[in-house]
Design a protein around this motif. Structure first.
Motif: not given
Length: 99
Positions: A61-74
Motif C-alpha cells: 500500500s505504501v509503494f502504490l501510494m508513492q507510485l500514485r503521487v509520482a504518476a500524478q506529479g508527472t
C-alpha cells in the motif's frame, strides 16, 4: 421535435461522430503537452511495475501510494508546462497587429 434537436446537436458538435483515435489527435493538436503527460504516466507506471519486485520490506500500500503521487506529479507537471507554453504564446510572444 426530437429529430430537430438531434440534427441541431450534430451541427453544433461535429466531434461527437469522431473515433477515439481522431479525438486523441484533435486533443493533442489543441494541447501539445497532453501526449507528453500520458507518456510520462506510462513511463512512471512501467518503472513502478519493474520496481515492485525490488521494493524490499516496504508494504504494497505504501509503494502504490508513492507510485500514485509520482504518476500524478508527472501528469500535473506536463499540464502545467503546457499551460505555461500556451500562455506564453498567447500573451508574451504575440505579435502586435497594426503597430
Amino acid at each position: 421535435m426530437n429529430s430537430l434537436f438531434q440534427s441541431n446537436a450534430m451541427v453544433n458538435a461535429p466531434h461527437m461522430e469522431e473515433g477515439s483515435g481522431d479525438k486523441l489527435a484533435r486533443k493533442a493538436k489543441e494541447s501539445p503537452f497532453m501526449p507528453i503527460g500520458l507518456a510520462g504516466l506510462a513511463a512512471v507506471c512501467g518503472i513502478g511495475i519493474y520496481k515492485y519486485k525490488t521494493r524490499g520490506s516496504m508494504s504494497t500500500s505504501v509503494f502504490l501510494m508513492q507510485l500514485r503521487v509520482a504518476a500524478q506529479g508527472t501528469v500535473v507537471g506536463a499540464l502545467t508546462l503546457g499551460l505555461a507554453y500556451t500562455m506564453a504564446n498567447e500573451y508574451l510572444f504575440k505579435k502586435k497587429d497594426g503597430n
